[in-house]
Design an enzyme around this catalytic site. Structure first.
Site, PDB file in Angstrom:
ATOM      1  CE  LYS A  51      -3.507   2.506   2.483  1.00  0.00           C
ATOM      2  NZ  LYS A  51      -4.359   2.669   3.641  1.00  0.00           N
ATOM      3  CD  GLU A  98       9.572  -5.958   6.789  1.00  0.00           C
ATOM      4  OE1 GLU A  98       9.323  -4.829   6.304  1.00  0.00           O
ATOM      5  OE2 GLU A  98       9.319  -6.262   7.968  1.00  0.00           O
ATOM      6  N   GLY A 142      -4.609  -1.699   4.799  1.00  0.00           N
ATOM      7  CA  GLY A 142      -3.836  -2.836   4.293  1.00  0.00           C
ATOM      8  C   GLY A 142      -4.472  -4.172   4.638  1.00  0.00           C
ATOM      9  NE  ARG A 143      -6.165  -3.441  10.786  1.00  0.00           N
ATOM     10  CZ  ARG A 143      -5.512  -2.295  10.885  1.00  0.00           C
ATOM     11  NH1 ARG A 143      -4.344  -2.146  10.284  1.00  0.00           N
ATOM     12  NH2 ARG A 143      -6.014  -1.287  11.582  1.00  0.00           N
ATOM     13  CD  GLU A 166      -1.495  -3.953  11.332  1.00  0.00           C
ATOM     14  OE1 GLU A 166      -0.279  -4.210  11.462  1.00  0.00           O
ATOM     15  OE2 GLU A 166      -2.036  -3.902  10.215  1.00  0.00           O
ATOM     16  CG  HIS A 220      -4.209 -34.715  18.105  1.00  0.00           C
ATOM     17  ND1 HIS A 220      -4.437 -35.891  18.768  1.00  0.00           N
ATOM     18  CD2 HIS A 220      -5.192 -34.595  17.175  1.00  0.00           C
ATOM     19  CE1 HIS A 220      -5.505 -36.485  18.237  1.00  0.00           C
ATOM     20  NE2 HIS A 220      -5.977 -35.709  17.274  1.00  0.00           N
TER      21      HIS A 220
HETATM   22  O1  F6P Z   1       2.676  -3.890   9.940  1.00  0.00           O
HETATM   23  C1  F6P Z   1       2.344  -2.624   9.553  1.00  0.00           C
HETATM   24  C2  F6P Z   1       1.773  -2.563   8.180  1.00  0.00           C
HETATM   25  O2  F6P Z   1       1.665  -1.219   7.842  1.00  0.00           O
HETATM   26  C3  F6P Z   1       0.439  -3.279   8.001  1.00  0.00           C
HETATM   27  O3  F6P Z   1      -0.623  -2.522   8.423  1.00  0.00           O
HETATM   28  C4  F6P Z   1       0.434  -3.539   6.537  1.00  0.00           C
HETATM   29  O4  F6P Z   1      -0.504  -4.505   6.168  1.00  0.00           O
HETATM   30  C5  F6P Z   1       1.859  -3.978   6.329  1.00  0.00           C
HETATM   31  O5  F6P Z   1       2.628  -3.185   7.220  1.00  0.00           O
HETATM   32  C6  F6P Z   1       2.376  -3.811   4.929  1.00  0.00           C
HETATM   33  O6  F6P Z   1       2.291  -2.478   4.507  1.00  0.00           O
HETATM   34  P1  F6P Z   1       2.387  -2.078   2.982  1.00  0.00           P
HETATM   35  O7  F6P Z   1       1.246  -2.727   2.265  1.00  0.00           O
HETATM   36  O8  F6P Z   1       2.307  -0.585   2.964  1.00  0.00           O
HETATM   37  O9  F6P Z   1       3.699  -2.570   2.465  1.00  0.00           O
END
Ligand code: F6P
Length: 496
Positions: free
Chosen positions: A172, A178, A233-234, A319, A349
């Protein structure tokens, strides 16, 4: 908690679209339900639901609507955000997704790079629908790359065929470390495998609310699928973030996924509180929290296909509502319990011992699917056993068992819901996810929490920067403004 309905027992069966919620083991009597509905009215839950769907800025800290329901508004009835109908833009992205589905021929591998909300939804859907006996798959290897740990990257790059791989970078913000670092590593791998710059460009796609950043990364304009800041995002799997679903299972399947969610939205929007499944589920959790001070709850899908569901739900719930101040910055008495879970019967289990006899009461949502998940000759018998285990666990938890031996005594009175899906397909998967999204939003409204921001994730990201620099530079580190004594000592352990 009784296994038999008492005289004053309230309604315990609710249904919409052939999805059934059985709250018979919640142990909530009619008088308590009455006061729960009163509480919901006093919290203005009905007004909140209306505002949510009307595109009002329910995300008050960021002054934004949370109108992800527009993404599954297949009827295209106008949805206004700041006076502008967003549906033409949403529909344009649908057309582009459909066109892309028809275009991708000979693709062997797709690397979907994203994390958190840009990962869980599509990953869950791809996994879940892979188990559906009647769904057609285009058979691409769908790889999900989220972690900055190179283990995942390494595994994917060993399997994928670079010349027939497409890469979708999903973020987003398009600033998530990452994701951008993994994307760079994958681009390097493509080039190292002999792809020219123009071939690399043809392989790269992006899904983002930050189009300029995707362009700056080098993605062709017509390979960028936008979504908007009014989609959290979620809550974003319904946007082009869900591209893998359409690409792997076809655009019609993606539309069915949206249709299931839309049907659940209609129910949430229009059913009276007393019949409203997301509201009933929210209120029953609230009841258990206020009565038993519960600190966690579990969700156990008796369907292997839904093994990723609890992980998706963890982000959605924790979140969204894992906060200790309300919308006005005042401390809250209650907020989101810890949610955990995994598929049954495997879960039995593992941690069910604690659910039955531990010191804490942990409410459970059991999810069962009426139809078996394969056409194998054993499917019916296995499914019967799966369902009987699900029903038996709920009964044992509710009623317990007294014996002279404390070690063999089950205290009982452990509440649970049973959610029954007629079958697992794209429609019901969409409905299930939207049910929980709406339940999470309803809980936020009941706690007076803003479920649509996540300020708590920022601090750690900021602190990681000087730590990374110290790890890079090596040598001995002393505590300073960004690094405290414990962490400085830990850095030194790694730098030794
Ligand atoms: O963990 C924080 C967060 O901003 C989440 O809310 C989001 O889903 C995730 O990182 C990834 O963010 P982006 O889609 O901006 O890379």
């Amino acid at each position: 908690m009784s296994s038999k309905p008492a005289a004053d027992n309230p309604k315990t069966l609710f249904s919409t679209q052939d999805i059934v919620l059985d709250s018979g083991y919640q142990g909530i009597d009619a008088a308590s339900w009455k006061s729960l509905f009163k509480q919901a009215k006093e919290a203005h839950l009905e007004q909140f639901i209306a505002d949510l769907f009307a595109g009002k800025p329910v995300n008050n800290s960021e002054n934004r609507p949370a109108i992800h329901s527009a993404l599954r508004n297949l009827d295209r009835t106008p949805v206004l955000v700041n006076g502008k109908d967003v549906m033409p833009d949403v529909a344009q992205v649908w057309h582009r997704i459909e066109a892309l589905c028809n275009k991708w021929v000979g693709v062997t591998d797709v690397i979907h790079i994203g994390i958190g909300g840009s990962d869980f939804g599509p990953r869950l859907a791809i996994e879940a629908l892979a188990h559906v006996p009647d769904i057609e798959s285009r058979g691409m290897r769908m790889h999900f790359l989220a972690n900055i740990d190179t283990a995942e990257l390494n595994r994917i790059l060993q399997r994928a065929l670079p010349h027939s791989t497409k890469v979708i970078i999903v973020s987003k913000s398009f600033t998530t470390l990452e994701t951008t670092m993994n994307a760079r590593a994958v681009v390097k791998w493509l080039k190292n495998n002999g792809l020219t710059d123009s071939q690399v460009s043809k392989s790269l796609f992006a899904v983002t609310a930050n189009v300029p950043a995707a362009e700056a990364f080098g993605i062709d304009q017509d390979h960028i699928y936008p979504f908007w800041d009014w989609v959290g995002g979620r809550y974003s799997v319904w946007s082009a973030v869900g591209l893998p679903i359409a690409l792997q299972y076809g655009f019609d399947t993606f539309k069915k996924f949206l249709a299931g969610a839309q049907a659940m939205d209609q129910h949430f929007k229009s059913a009276p509180l007393e019949d409203n499944i997301p509201v009933i589920m929210a209120l029953s959790l609230l009841y258990q929290q206020e009565k038993h001070n519960i600190k966690s709850y579990a969700v156990i899908p008796y369907a292997d296909a839904l093994d990723w569901f609890p992980k998706w739900l963890q982000q959605l719930d924790m979140e969204s509502n894992g906060k200790s101040v309300d919308r006005d910055g005042k401390p809250v008495k209650f907020s989101c319990p810890v949610v955990f879970g995994s598929s049954g019967s495997n879960a039995q289990h593992s941690y069910f011992q604690l659910l039955h006899q531990g010191t804490e009461i942990i409410p459970i949502d059991f999810i069962a699917v009426r139809e078996p998940m394969s056409h194998l000759p054993e499917a019916k018998e296995h499914h019967r056993i799966l369902l009987s285990n699900c029903l038996a666990q709920a009964q044992a938890l509710a009623n317990g068992k007294k014996t002279d031996n404390p070690n063999n005594t089950y205290p009982g009175k452990r509440p649970s819901n049973l959610l029954i899906l007629p079958k697992l397909n794209a429609f019901y998967l969409g409905a299930l996810l939207a049910l929980y999204e709406n339940r999470t939003a309803a809980l936020g409204a009941l706690w007076n929490i803003n479920s649509f921001d996540q300020p708590g994730v920022e601090l750690g990201k900021v602190l990681a920067k000087p730590i990374e620099a110290a790890l890079k530079n090596g040598g001995s580190v002393h505590a300073d403004s960004g690094i405290d004594e414990v962490t400085a000592a830990r850095i030194n352990l790694f730098n030794q």
